[in-house]
Design a protein around this motif. Structure first.
Motif, PDB file in Angstrom:
ATOM      1  N   PHE A 107       0.659  -1.241   0.103  1.00 33.00           N
ATOM      2  CA  PHE A 107      -0.037   0.056   0.069  1.00 33.00           C
ATOM      3  C   PHE A 107       0.855   1.324   0.076  1.00 33.00           C
ATOM      4  O   PHE A 107       0.619   2.081  -0.715  1.00 33.00           O
ATOM      5  N   PHE A 108       1.714   1.105   0.991  1.00 34.45           N
ATOM      6  CA  PHE A 108       2.790   2.481   0.843  1.00 34.45           C
ATOM      7  C   PHE A 108       3.874   2.712  -0.095  1.00 34.45           C
ATOM      8  O   PHE A 108       4.025   3.696  -0.480  1.00 34.45           O
ATOM      9  N   LEU A 109       4.056   1.561  -0.894  1.00 39.09           N
ATOM     10  CA  LEU A 109       4.790   1.733  -2.085  1.00 39.09           C
ATOM     11  C   LEU A 109       4.074   2.316  -3.185  1.00 39.09           C
ATOM     12  O   LEU A 109       4.752   2.924  -4.081  1.00 39.09           O
ATOM     13  N   ILE A 110       2.658   2.098  -3.124  1.00 34.89           N
ATOM     14  CA  ILE A 110       1.712   2.740  -4.254  1.00 34.89           C
ATOM     15  C   ILE A 110       1.084   3.952  -3.807  1.00 34.89           C
ATOM     16  O   ILE A 110       1.571   5.073  -4.829  1.00 34.89           O
ATOM     17  N   VAL A 111       0.331   3.847  -2.959  1.00 31.46           N
ATOM     18  CA  VAL A 111      -0.475   5.195  -2.792  1.00 31.46           C
ATOM     19  C   VAL A 111       0.337   6.380  -2.370  1.00 31.46           C
ATOM     20  O   VAL A 111       0.189   7.465  -3.012  1.00 31.46           O
ATOM     21  N   PRO A 112       0.942   6.389  -1.231  1.00 27.58           N
ATOM     22  CA  PRO A 112       1.462   7.559  -0.731  1.00 27.58           C
ATOM     23  C   PRO A 112       2.723   8.105  -1.745  1.00 27.58           C
ATOM     24  O   PRO A 112       2.928   9.288  -2.001  1.00 27.58           O
ATOM     25  N   MET A 113       3.283   7.179  -2.343  1.00 25.77           N
ATOM     26  CA  MET A 113       4.543   7.294  -3.199  1.00 25.77           C
ATOM     27  C   MET A 113       3.797   8.047  -4.677  1.00 25.77           C
ATOM     28  O   MET A 113       4.290   9.181  -4.983  1.00 25.77           O
ATOM     29  N   ALA A 114       2.482   7.592  -4.975  1.00 26.13           N
ATOM     30  CA  ALA A 114       1.903   8.110  -6.020  1.00 26.13           C
ATOM     31  C   ALA A 114       1.565   9.517  -5.885  1.00 26.13           C
ATOM     32  O   ALA A 114       1.615  10.388  -6.611  1.00 26.13           O
ATOM     33  N   MET A 115       0.952   9.526  -4.680  1.00 31.63           N
ATOM     34  CA  MET A 115       0.478  10.908  -4.230  1.00 31.63           C
ATOM     35  C   MET A 115       1.566  12.009  -4.221  1.00 31.63           C
ATOM     36  O   MET A 115       1.290  13.074  -4.357  1.00 31.63           O
ATOM     37  N   GLY A 116       2.770  11.557  -3.639  1.00 33.14           N
ATOM     38  CA  GLY A 116       3.901  12.275  -3.489  1.00 33.14           C
ATOM     39  C   GLY A 116       4.440  12.753  -4.676  1.00 33.14           C
ATOM     40  O   GLY A 116       4.971  13.878  -4.982  1.00 33.14           O
ATOM     41  N   LEU A 117       4.573  11.843  -5.526  1.00 34.57           N
ATOM     42  CA  LEU A 117       5.184  11.995  -7.085  1.00 34.57           C
ATOM     43  C   LEU A 117       4.102  12.947  -7.740  1.00 34.57           C
ATOM     44  O   LEU A 117       4.564  14.171  -8.101  1.00 34.57           O
ATOM     45  N   VAL A 118       3.041  12.889  -7.922  1.00 35.74           N
ATOM     46  CA  VAL A 118       1.999  13.499  -8.472  1.00 35.74           C
ATOM     47  C   VAL A 118       1.904  15.019  -7.810  1.00 35.74           C
ATOM     48  O   VAL A 118       1.997  16.008  -8.536  1.00 35.74           O
ATOM     49  N   GLY A 119       1.678  15.110  -6.669  1.00 35.54           N
ATOM     50  CA  GLY A 119       1.782  16.394  -6.000  1.00 35.54           C
ATOM     51  C   GLY A 119       2.931  17.236  -6.157  1.00 35.54           C
ATOM     52  O   GLY A 119       2.719  18.545  -6.303  1.00 35.54           O
ATOM     53  N   ALA A 120       4.065  16.639  -5.996  1.00 36.21           N
ATOM     54  CA  ALA A 120       5.291  17.309  -6.325  1.00 36.21           C
ATOM     55  C   ALA A 120       5.389  17.811  -7.530  1.00 36.21           C
ATOM     56  O   ALA A 120       5.950  18.994  -7.703  1.00 36.21           O
ATOM     57  N   PHE A 121       5.078  16.967  -8.695  1.00 38.02           N
ATOM     58  CA  PHE A 121       5.262  17.409 -10.043  1.00 38.02           C
ATOM     59  C   PHE A 121       4.351  18.578 -10.115  1.00 38.02           C
ATOM     60  O   PHE A 121       4.416  19.723 -10.951  1.00 38.02           O
ATOM     61  N   LEU A 122       2.926  18.486  -9.670  1.00 33.16           N
ATOM     62  CA  LEU A 122       1.836  19.761  -9.874  1.00 33.16           C
ATOM     63  C   LEU A 122       2.411  20.810  -9.359  1.00 33.16           C
ATOM     64  O   LEU A 122       2.329  22.130  -9.742  1.00 33.16           O
ATOM     65  N   LEU A 123       3.050  20.799  -7.911  1.00 35.30           N
ATOM     66  CA  LEU A 123       3.403  21.898  -7.223  1.00 35.30           C
ATOM     67  C   LEU A 123       4.588  22.624  -8.013  1.00 35.30           C
ATOM     68  O   LEU A 123       4.682  23.765  -7.873  1.00 35.30           O
ATOM     69  N   SER A 124       5.393  21.705  -8.654  1.00 28.61           N
ATOM     70  CA  SER A 124       6.719  22.512  -9.284  1.00 28.61           C
ATOM     71  C   SER A 124       6.155  23.339 -10.572  1.00 28.61           C
ATOM     72  O   SER A 124       6.767  24.091 -10.994  1.00 28.61           O
ATOM     73  N   ARG A 125       4.979  23.067 -10.847  1.00 27.31           N
ATOM     74  CA  ARG A 125       4.559  23.935 -12.245  1.00 27.31           C
ATOM     75  C   ARG A 125       3.859  25.264 -11.724  1.00 27.31           C
ATOM     76  O   ARG A 125       3.800  26.132 -12.562  1.00 27.31           O
ATOM     77  N   ILE A 126       3.734  25.513 -10.531  1.00 24.95           N
ATOM     78  CA  ILE A 126       3.247  26.814 -10.090  1.00 24.95           C
ATOM     79  C   ILE A 126       4.395  27.768  -9.510  1.00 24.95           C
ATOM     80  O   ILE A 126       5.485  27.015  -8.876  1.00 24.95           O
ATOM     81  N   ARG A 127       4.189  28.976  -9.469  1.00 28.04           N
ATOM     82  CA  ARG A 127       5.383  29.789  -9.221  1.00 28.04           C
ATOM     83  C   ARG A 127       4.941  30.836  -7.968  1.00 28.04           C
ATOM     84  O   ARG A 127       5.666  31.119  -7.100  1.00 28.04           O
ATOM     85  N   ARG A 128       3.486  30.893  -7.759  1.00 28.50           N
ATOM     86  CA  ARG A 128       3.016  31.529  -6.796  1.00 28.50           C
ATOM     87  C   ARG A 128       2.575  30.799  -5.517  1.00 28.50           C
ATOM     88  O   ARG A 128       1.818  29.899  -5.952  1.00 28.50           O
ATOM     89  N   GLY A 129       2.882  30.940  -4.431  1.00 26.33           N
ATOM     90  CA  GLY A 129       2.138  30.195  -3.292  1.00 26.33           C
ATOM     91  C   GLY A 129       2.878  28.849  -3.101  1.00 26.33           C
ATOM     92  O   GLY A 129       2.531  28.216  -2.281  1.00 26.33           O
ATOM     93  N   GLN A 130       4.129  28.577  -3.633  1.00 25.11           N
ATOM     94  CA  GLN A 130       4.289  27.149  -3.584  1.00 25.11           C
ATOM     95  C   GLN A 130       4.949  26.821  -1.980  1.00 25.11           C
ATOM     96  O   GLN A 130       4.737  25.697  -1.502  1.00 25.11           O
ATOM     97  N   ILE A 131       5.734  27.985  -1.678  1.00 22.77           N
ATOM     98  CA  ILE A 131       6.190  27.790  -0.272  1.00 22.77           C
ATOM     99  C   ILE A 131       4.945  27.290   0.905  1.00 22.77           C
ATOM    100  O   ILE A 131       5.074  26.713   1.744  1.00 22.77           O
ATOM    101  N   LEU A 132       3.806  28.251   0.573  1.00 24.21           N
ATOM    102  CA  LEU A 132       2.781  28.041   1.567  1.00 24.21           C
ATOM    103  C   LEU A 132       2.036  26.593   1.336  1.00 24.21           C
ATOM    104  O   LEU A 132       1.948  25.849   2.490  1.00 24.21           O
TER     105      LEU A 132
END
Length: 281
Positions: free
Chosen positions: A65-90
């Motif tokens: 479960f933890f190799l699939i769900v949290p890893m996928a959430m972390g990967l996708v979330g980080a990629f989406l967050l890397s695309r924004i320029r404002r509010g990233q630190i927040l």
């Protein structure tokens, strides 16, 4: 001289007790009286124990479960967050806050939220949405393990997101610019540029996830103590119960040796694969 204090602490709190556990695993010891040597009896009992087998299966399910769900959430979330320029630190701070909260505090909050009589199910029922009414997430053997895994994911995935994001920000921006000139969209950029570039970080976090999944204890013990009816038992909760409730420290030490062997095999397998597949290149 500079590392001597750290070495002394390591010797006293890790190496020494670890070596002692190896010795005690071959004894019958209640923690107070003189240990009695029993050879491989503890290991034979452990390998034939239904409780240990049940806990081992739960550890495997937890790891998958933890190799699939949290890893996928972390990967996708980080990629989406890397695309924004404002509010990233927040956003980084908001996602990371659950990780720095004390486990006991987080578990206590979630226990109240999932309480079948006063939690979210009862609150929604009061608003005319009864689909979670009387659902006992932590008391139902079919739901308990998944519920604890969900709570742990809430705490854990933000840490993965921050680490993945830091790794993604080290990728050369020229690679993305070249991909966009060739007509690549976000999905192709993620698959063909981001993932290969952060491979060392991804593999290392996968390794640590496996090790930590077999050492999981805190959330399970605080929320369910391995119950109901052993449905959330893992090797560490069985080990704790045998040592501190049943006063069978020798038998608990043999379970600790099993956990050590699993962790060592995982790390060794990682090192061999890294060398063979040249993951550092």
């Amino acid at each position: 001289m500079f590392v001597a204090p750290l070495l002394i602490v390591n010797l006293l709190v890790i190496t020494g007790p670890g070596a002692a556990s190896i010795v005690f695993s071959f004894t019958d010891w209640d923690g107070l009286s003189t240990p009695a040597f029993v050879g491989l009896a503890n290991y034979a009992e452990m390998l034939s124990s239904g409780a240990v087998l049940n806990a081992f299966v739960h550890n495997i399910l937890w790891t998958i479960f933890f190799l699939i769900v949290p890893m996928a959430m972390g990967l996708v979330g980080a990629f989406l967050l890397s695309r924004i320029r404002r509010g990233q630190i927040l956003f980084r701070v908001l996602f990371f806050i659950p990780y720095v909260l004390a486990t006991v505090l987080s578990a206590a909050i979630w226990r109240q939220i999932l309480d079948p009589e006063a939690g979210i199910g009862a609150a929604l029922a009061g608003l005319g949405i009864p689909f979670l009414a009387d659902v006992n997430f932590l008391g139902n053997p079919s739901l308990a393990l998944g519920s604890v895994a969900f709570i742990n994911t809430w705490q854990w995935w933000g840490f993965l997101l921050v680490i993945f994001l830091a790794s993604m920000q080290a990728v050369d921006p020229a690679l993305y610019e070249a991909a966009r000139l060739d007509g690549a969209g976000p999905a192709r950029e993620f698959w063909n540029i981001t993932l290969p570039s952060i491979r060392p970080t991804f593999v290392f976090l996968g390794l640590m996830t496996v090790v930590w999944s077999f050492l999981v204890f805190d959330y399970i013990y605080v929320l369910t103590q391995g119950g109901p009816a052993g449905s959330t038992d893992v090797l560490s909760t069985v080990m704790y119960r045998e040592a501190f409730q049943n006063q069978r420290h020798g038998y608990a030490s043999s379970i600790a040796m099993l956990l050590t062997a699993i962790s060592a095999a995982t790390v060794l397998g990682y090192l061999l694969l890294r060398r063979k597949l040249k993951w550092d290149v």
